[in-house]
Design a protein around this motif. Structure first.
Motif: not given
Length: 297
Positions: A61, A65-67, A107, A110-111, A128-129, A132
């Motif tokens: 994972t 991330t969404r980005t 984790f 994120l970007e 965002q964390f 997840l």
């Protein structure tokens, strides 16, 4: 004489192991594409690390991330693929009856990796964390926030983790070749001082050269927390790193054999490290050799 408590052995690389087995390497695809194109490969890698002797395996994972998914055009599959990553790790443990193996949720940034300027605000990072974490909670015992180049990332991760009842480890990436500053040029001491409002269960260094972990361990040890490290098998992360250019811009080492890597990790254990493992380009063969080495302690 055997030690009363052997160090915890993490697994090794996931993303680069996928690349080495024929997977994709571009930003938005690296490690992520395998979840929806070749999920059996992800499970097989987990199985190989369990068979190598890892005490902890890590969900695929880092890149979910969404980005990154937005960049790849598959953000609509965000929840599905995050949960699939958790299911694959759990399935690998179940298949081998490996009840002794813990699952850590990875984790990552994120970007993008190794950057210090973000489009996301601190509050957006926390959100965002947290998203997840909620998706992965049914599958994992440990939250592993890793490869953080900045204090902001680690603080956002730890803020999101508060009150969730999971073992929480935070790991920063630092400059290569024996330096100890974060890749943002913030000091490791400042990063550690930023933890005062939190209660992480361990502090680590990852995704840098082994000699940089050598240099950072005493600073981690002075926290009084469990500590450790897991290095990568790259020559260095280039100063000209382009965040969306993918891992093809990194040169892999050819000299970091399983035996040499195990000797590095043994040095960390001799300093007092409680947790060791491998990062990019440290594969199942390295973890197997490290298992053999730790079992002699």
């Amino acid at each position: 004489m055997a030690q009363a408590h052997k160090p915890i052995l993490l697994d090794g690389s996931m993303g680069q192991e996928i690349v080495n087995r024929g997977g994709k390497s571009g930003y938005g695809e690296w490690s992520l594409a395998a979840l929806h194109e070749t999920p059996q490969m992800v499970k097989d890698i987990h199985i190989d690390y369990i068979n190598a002797g890892a005490d902890v395996i890590t969900t695929n994972t880092y890149s979910t991330t969404r980005t990154r998914m937005r960049y790849a055009g598959i953000e609509d599959r965000f929840e599905e693929l995050v949960q699939l990553a958790g299911q694959l790790a759990q399935s690998a443990c179940d298949e081998l009856d490996a009840d002794h193996v813990k699952i850590a949720a990875s984790f990552g940034p994120l970007e993008a990796s190794y950057i210090k300027d973000f489009r996301l605000s601190f509050d957006e990072m926390v959100e965002q964390f947290g998203e997840l974490m909620t998706l992965l909670d049914p599958y994992v015992e440990i939250y592993l926030g890793e490869t953080f180049s900045t204090i902001q990332e680690s603080r956002a991760f730890l803020t999101a983790a508060q009150g969730r009842g999971k073992t929480t480890w935070v790991s920063w990436t630092i400059h290569d070749h024996g330096e100890t500053n974060l890749r943002s040029d913030e000091t490791l001491i400042d990063a550690i001082q930023s933890l005062e409002a939190f209660s992480p269960d361990a502090v680590l260094i990852n995704c840098c050269t082994p000699d940089s972990i050598d240099s950072a361990l005493l600073t981690l040890k002075n926290t009084g927390l469990p500590f450790g490290g897991y290095a990568n098998g790259f020559t260095e992360i280039p100063q000209t790193w382009i965040s969306d250019a993918g891992v093809d811009q990194i040169i892999s080492r050819t000299d970091l054999t399983p035996e040499i890597y195990a000797n590095h990790a043994l040095n960390w254990v001799n300093v007092g490290a409680n947790i060791v493992g491998g990062c990019c380009n440290v594969g199942p063969e390295h973890i197997s050799q490290l298992r053999k080495t730790l079992d002699t302690l």
